[in-house]
Design an enzyme around this catalytic site. Structure first.
Site, PDB file in Angstrom:
ATOM      1  N   GLU A 188       0.925   3.869   1.797  1.00 38.50           N
ATOM      2  CA  GLU A 188       1.389   4.279   3.127  1.00 38.50           C
ATOM      3  C   GLU A 188       2.572   3.436   3.596  1.00 38.50           C
ATOM      4  OE1 GLU A 188      -3.236   4.379   3.426  1.00 38.50           O
ATOM      5  OE2 GLU A 188      -1.720   3.344   2.233  1.00 38.50           O
ATOM      6  N   CYS A 236      -2.498  -0.279   7.382  1.00 38.31           N
ATOM      7  CA  CYS A 236      -1.731   0.959   7.245  1.00 38.31           C
ATOM      8  C   CYS A 236      -1.861   1.841   8.492  1.00 38.31           C
ATOM      9  CB  CYS A 236      -2.169   1.706   5.994  1.00 38.31           C
ATOM     10  SG  CYS A 236      -1.750   0.801   4.484  1.00 38.31           S
ATOM     11  N   HIS A 248       0.857  -1.184   0.000  1.00 34.13           N
ATOM     12  CA  HIS A 248       0.000   0.000   0.000  1.00 34.13           C
ATOM     13  C   HIS A 248       0.896   1.238   0.000  1.00 34.13           C
ATOM     14  CE1 HIS A 248      -3.877  -1.963   1.747  1.00 34.13           C
ATOM     15  NE2 HIS A 248      -3.216  -2.818   0.987  1.00 34.13           N
TER      16      HIS A 248
END
Length: 161
Positions: free
Chosen positions: A59, A90, A57
């Site tokens: 993040e 995240c 992801h």
């Protein structure tokens, strides 16, 4: 006066996060972009790469890169800007990295953990609490996601014809 400076900085950095989301879009990945800022300087960037790895992801990529660049796991004093509200994974990474602040654009109604479904970022039972600001350039952040999923559904539909 000071509040307007923060708003302008938040929009400036969210614009940069949107550029990262556009990069993911151009690769055919979910258009989520992130960056980490400390003392007004961008330290790291990230955009979703979930096609190759479900944990990649935006993040997570930005947090890993930031920690490597500053050579420390503790990101106190840093702000994460991300175009979509963090998911539980995240948000947990944000708390564990001790990010001071998380600023996101669009709400994540399926797994948002910055206040929409869960409140991991602000849960005082955890060992750290991140300051959260939501809705920065939310319309722009939502629009790129909607465009991506509309195109994806259209392409899936046409493949079976």
């Amino acid at each position: 006066m000071e509040m307007s400076l923060i708003i302008n900085h938040d929009e400036l950095f969210m614009t940069e996060a949107l550029n990262e989301a556009r990069e993911a879009f151009s690769r055919g990945d979910v258009p989520v972009g992130a960056l980490i800022v400390r003392d007004g300087e961008i330290i790291s960037y990230g955009s979703d790469k979930k096609i190759s790895d479900p944990t990649e992801h935006a993040e997570i990529i930005a947090i890993r890169s930031c920690a490597q660049k500053i050579n420390h796991w503790n990101l106190k004093g840093c702000t994460l800007y991300v175009t979509l509200e963090p998911c539980p994974m995240c948000a947990g990474a944000c708390v564990n990295a001790r990010l001071s602040r998380v600023v996101y654009g669009a709400k994540n109604y399926k797994s948002g953990s910055g206040g929409t479904l869960y409140n991991i970022l602000n849960d005082s039972r955890l060992n750290h609490v991140c300051q959260v600001k939501s809705g920065v350039m939310a319309l722009e952040c939502m629009n790129i996601l909607q465009e991506y999923f509309i195109n994806r559904r259209k392409n899936q539909c046409c493949r079976h014809a």
